[in-house]
Scaffold this active site. Structure first.
Site, PDB file in Angstrom:
ATOM      1  CG  ASP A  39      -2.170   0.905   0.956  1.00 54.68           C
ATOM      2  OD1 ASP A  39      -2.109   1.774   0.067  1.00 54.68           O
ATOM      3  OD2 ASP A  39      -3.186   0.744   1.663  1.00 54.68           O
ATOM      4  CD1 TRP A  40       0.282   5.677  -3.415  1.00 55.74           C
ATOM      5  CD2 TRP A  40      -0.053   3.484  -3.456  1.00 55.74           C
ATOM      6  NE1 TRP A  40       0.219   5.283  -4.735  1.00 55.74           N
ATOM      7  CE2 TRP A  40       0.015   3.941  -4.788  1.00 55.74           C
ATOM      8  CE3 TRP A  40      -0.237   2.108  -3.251  1.00 55.74           C
ATOM      9  CZ2 TRP A  40      -0.109   3.103  -5.900  1.00 55.74           C
ATOM     10  CZ3 TRP A  40      -0.368   1.268  -4.352  1.00 55.74           C
ATOM     11  CH2 TRP A  40      -0.307   1.769  -5.654  1.00 55.74           C
TER      12      TRP A  40
END
Ligand code: NOJ
Length: 976
Positions: free
Chosen positions: A304-305
């Site tokens: 995920d970011w």
């Protein structure tokens, strides 16, 4: 393994590191002991404490299942790559440095374009002329496999036409543990079977359209508060740890991910939270062991970011790609990129691991035939501006050019979306008011939720407000509406076409006006339709003090008061709810003047048309609730952790309830739902009869035989560092993430003062020798024998009413153990039945469906307890029941698995031994001796992954072009 990295800095760095370590004795994921556990299995574990055992080495992809052709192509491709080209595949170029929300580097030498990763799970985010599909929870409410697939295919097609390689969806994490969870609506249902089937069909749809699906967020990302630590950031907390036991992990949260892997999802996004106190993206247990080993996942794990917290630790623990590439957004630093190149050159990441990362990514690309699904000039849109012209490198304000081609990719999806949303609309109460005849003299609509946001449907960035009708939650799980048909305009058009009269009050607080119109409507025998909503979203946006997760389960905008006021005057009040999940309806549910209640979900762009189709009987409602509606939040037995509970350390979220969430909790706690899971009324009625059960012969449940091959490598890596120094031919872009070295000295290139210190990496992490398959594994989705059909259940469903209608027949099982849920959903089918006609419901029961997870043997087994099946129209309306004849099925944990009865002729499938064996990982208690290495943080990691590529000051944009700020977002987060 201790690595004297200072010694490895000499020119003759041994690139292929000696890899003779063996994996430490296996250990089951601890059945953590929770003092107050409400599920006994969460309490009675062999190992106490919430830790995540080390599991190494990271399994290398082999082309299992139907991945062989893609792997053959990937091997050819990756064999041609240089070290930096491989690294380029694993690393994003930095937040807003290219046009998509995630972009890898490219391989121009081979014509390989940078990969474009784009949200969202309900449509193309940050683009124009795209469709806004119903949210996950609403499509789940259709309980219709065909529509799951159709929506997936539609979304995938639009991503493809915009030049996107990976759609960042679907979502099965969160599953929906807490009713108030902020992102539940992006996913499908808190039931793992409904979620798993919906996810699998969505994956197939997206990928059949020629786009990679990224199933997310892996795993236990069940709430927004503290998902990355604070809010507020000033508290300095580490990310929340979701603490779970092994049985719950398998029987509940991992289940739909298994379905996604089996359906072929080529990518899985690891989440922000920790699992048993190890960060999700460097958790060797969940990534190496559960996902890549037990579930046989052949694709790649994408972070995920900014969920990556280390370099070598993450790579060894199974992370394949870091997104968006930089450590913190726009930091110019990365854990992979340059540092991964360094790590391979100095041996801290073995070449085989990097090659495995690259092969997994390229195999995924071939698996969905990305080469055959390219569009010109991809991507043909920019996430960062809707203007035609803009900066290609938005953050850097560089390369001003045409960035948006405004290509309309919607096809006929509007019509499909209308039908999908109507099919996912759930009729909860109807005392005869519905369907409307169309002949009402006066139809009145009430509530802000019927009307358009005064700022327009896309007026709030990432839908971060609750203005007007709710057709999407907020956060990254959104897309721009191409239009939004409001209930107000659609109902009005319908009424006017029938020659009726129509009025509305869309100010929730205009009490006297509402009352007056309500009275007048009642006096002429008309219909009052009241619209209300409840919103939620991702935690980087706070709306009305709701930081992603909802603060409560009430309906927003003082809707209860509106209804009380209206029903005091109007004896035919129809309530329509657009909500992200369960809401409390106590104040009006039994009010006789509330003649109908509809849950219309989060319907997307065709909201008004879909609800009008239902209200006026053009579509007979057939949707069923994908969650339980209770009368208080306490009944759900789970709660959002809103306040930190562990000082300045990671908040501890103990999943004490085990498998008992949603309807399982209501059943266990003896609560009576207001509207139970699976409920949904129709304008006709159905009866159930003739339950039948057919047993099938199936192969015995056997463990996969043999071992993997040793870890392969593709091509050779030169250890001449000057080959990897930034090429003079490339114009270096400020703050962009590259794979190149800054210097021929690895130490200098790392920029890390701690470079070269001694460090002990987890035992086994360098072992490239062949590894045994685990008993529950062996193929994508886990042991294929788990999916053998043991029984088929049939029933006759009769439409006993006057109109054609859809009925979702549901099959539940009681597994019979003292600690098992009263019933668990196992299958369903949506049938269209003509009035007076019958249809046969037919549903398979697989081995997995009848199994429990045994932590000690690390395998599924069928217990000897009586298995009772139920068929009916909801989780509480189950008129047909019988027990299954298990005679001959070998039962009991650790018995070598749930072998099949002699009455079912056993045939050994190719590649499978004739008898089950215990897990190769054994059942000894967890060795936590190297556990601390599992969750090495960036601060303590000696890998020095703080290397910065920041080389120059940020340039200003060309004259006349200001570098506009991204849309405002809350100070607690960002908008990835
Ligand atoms: C963070 C979100 O959790 C994830 O779902 C999304 O795909 C990325 N940001 C990219 O926007």
């Amino acid at each position: 393994m201790t690595i004297m990295r200072t010694l490895l800095l000499a020119a003759a760095v041994p690139v292929v590191f000696a890899q003779t370590q063996t994996q430490p004795a296996g250990s089951p994921f601890p059945s953590s002991t929770y003092e107050n556990a409400t599920d006994p299995r969460a309490q009675a574990g062999a190992v106490s404490g919430q830790t995540s055992p080390p599991k190494y080495p990271s399994p290398w992809g082999e082309g299992l299942g139907d991945w062989d052709a893609a792997y053959a192509q990937a091997h050819d491709f990756v064999s041609q790559l240089t070290l930096t080209e491989k690294v380029n595949l694993t690393t994003g170029v930095g937040w807003q440095s290219e046009k998509c929300v995630g972009n890898t580097g490219s391989i121009p030498r081979l014509g390989f374009k940078a990969l474009c990763m784009q949200d969202s799970p309900l449509g193309v985010r940050f683009a124009d002329f795209v469709s806004a599909f119903p949210a996950g929870g609403t499509i789940a409410a259709t309980w219709d496999r065909k529509l799951f697939y159709q929506r997936g295919y539609g979304m995938g097609s639009e991503h493809k036409e915009k030049g996107i390689d990976a759609q960042l969806g679907p979502v099965v994490g969160p599953l929906g543990r807490q009713a108030a969870g902020g992102r539940n609506w992006e996913g499908f249902s808190p039931d793992p079977v409904l979620a798993g089937i919906a996810c699998a069909e969505t994956v197939k749809g997206i990928q059949d359209a020629g786009v990679m699906s990224t199933t997310k967020h892996y795993i236990l990302n069940e709430q927004e508060h503290f998902r990355q630590g604070a809010p507020p950031a000033s508290l300095g907390l580490n990310a929340l740890s979701s603490n779970v036991d092994d049985v719950t992990m398998h029987e509940l949260y991992l289940w739909p991910f298994a379905d996604a892997v089996r359906a072929g999802t080529v990518s899985i996004m690891c989440s922000y939270n920790q699992i048993n106190n190890s960060q999700a993206c460097q958790n060797s247990y969940t990534q190496n062991y559960l996902l890549k080993n037990e579930l046989g996942f052949q694709g790649f794990i994408m972070s995920d970011w900014a969920a990556t917290h280390s370099g070598v630790s993450s790579a060894l623990a199974g992370l394949d790609q870091t997104m968006p590439g930089d450590i913190a957004f726009n930091s110019g630093t990365t854990y992979f990129g340059t540092n991964l190149t360094i790590a391979v050159l100095n041996g801290t990441v073995p070449q085989w691991r990097l090659d495995d990362m690259a092969v997994r990514i390229i195999a995924a690309w071939y698996y969905v035939d990305r080469p055959g699904n390219q569009v010109a000039d991809a991507p043909n849109f920019s996430s960062w501006t809707s203007d035609t012209d803009g900066f290609r490198h938005y953050y850097q304000s560089l390369d001003y050019q045409r960035v948006n081609d405004h290509i309309d990719v919607r096809g006929n999806h509007g019509a499909e979306i209308r039908a999908q949303a109507a099919a996912g609309t759930v009729l909860l109460k109807n005392t005869g008011a519905l369907p409307l005849s169309g002949k009402e003299q006066l139809t009145s609509v009430f509530g802000e939720d019927a009307a358009e946001n005064p700022l327009g449907p896309n007026g709030c960035s990432d839908r971060g407000c609750d203005e007007g009708t709710l057709a999407m939650g907020w956060g990254s799980g959104t897309a721009n509406f191409p239009y939004l048909v409001t209930p107000l305009e659609a109902i009005k058009a319908e009424v006017l076409s029938n020659g009726g009269s129509f009025e509305s009050v869309t100010d929730n607080y205009a009490y006297s006006t509402i009352a007056a119109l309500g009275r007048r409507t009642a006096q002429v025998g008309g219909a009052c339709i009241a619209f209300g909503n409840a919103d939620a979203g991702e935690g980087y946006i706070t709306v009305d003090n709701n930081t992603g997760d909802r603060n409560n389960l009430t309906i927003w905008g003082d809707f209860d008061l509106l209804v009380a006021n209206l029903t005091a005057q109007c004896n035919n009040t129809i309530v329509v709810l657009h909500t992200v999940g369960p809401v409390i309806t106590n104040s009006f549910v039994d009010n006789p003047n509330v003649t109908a209640i509809i849950w219309a979900g989060i319907p997307g762009q065709e909201s008004g048309n879909a609800i009008t189709d239902i209200l006026f009987g053009k579509v007979n409602p057939g949707g069923k609730l994908p969650f339980t509606i209770g009368s208080s939040r306490g009944e759900y037995g789970t709660e959002i952790l809103y306040e930190p509970n562990n000082g300045n350390n990671s908040p501890q979220d103990n999943f004490e309830e085990g498998i008992f969430i949603d309807y399982r909790a209501f059943d266990k706690l003896g609560e009576t739902p207001v509207f139970e899971f699976g409920l949904g009324l129709s304008y006709t009625t159905f009866s159930y009869s003739d339950l039948g059960v057919q047993a099938h012969s199936a192969p015995a449940y056997t463990a996969p035989s043999g071992n993997t091959g040793p870890a392969p490598t593709y091509g050779t890596v030169s250890n001449i560092t000057s080959s990897y120094v930034f090429p003079a031919s490339i114009d270096r872009i400020w703050n962009y993430i590259y794979p190149y070295l800054n210097s021929t000295s690895l130490s200098v290139s790392s920029g890390d003062p701690a470079y070269g210190i001694n460090y002990t990496w987890p035992a086994g992490s360098y072992d490239s020798s062949s590894q045994p398959y685990v008993a529950a594994g062996g193929a994508p989705g886990g042991n294929p024998r788990l999916y053998d059909v043991l029984f088929t259940v049939t029933a006759t469903i009769t439409n006993t009413g006057d109109v054609v209608g859809d009925e979702v027949a549901q099959l539940y099982v009681n597994l019979g153990g003292a600690d098992d849920a009263k019933v668990v959903l196992r299958n369903f089918d949506r049938l269209t039945i003509q009035p007076g006609a019958t249809a046969t419901f037919s549903a398979d029961i697989t081995r997995r469906d009848l199994s429990n997870w045994d932590s000690a043997s690390q395998n599924w087994f069928i217990s000897s307890a009586t298995k009772t099946i139920f068929v009916g129209s909801s989780s509480r309306k189950l008129p047909l029941t019988t027990t299954l004849d298990l005679s001959g099925i070998i039962t009991g944990p650790g018995s070598g698995g749930n072998g099949t009865a002699p009455v079912y002729p056993s045939s050994s499938a190719s590649g499978y031994s004739s008898s089950a064996t215990s897990s190769g990982d054994g059942s000894s208690s967890a060795s936590t001796s190297v556990g601390s290495s599992v969750s090495v943080s960036s601060a303590s990691s000696p890998t020095g992954y703080s290397s910065s590529f920041t080389t120059s000051a940020k340039p200003s944009g060309p004259a006349g072009y200001s570098h506009s700020s991204p849309p405002a977002y809350s100070p607690t987060g960002y908008r990835a």
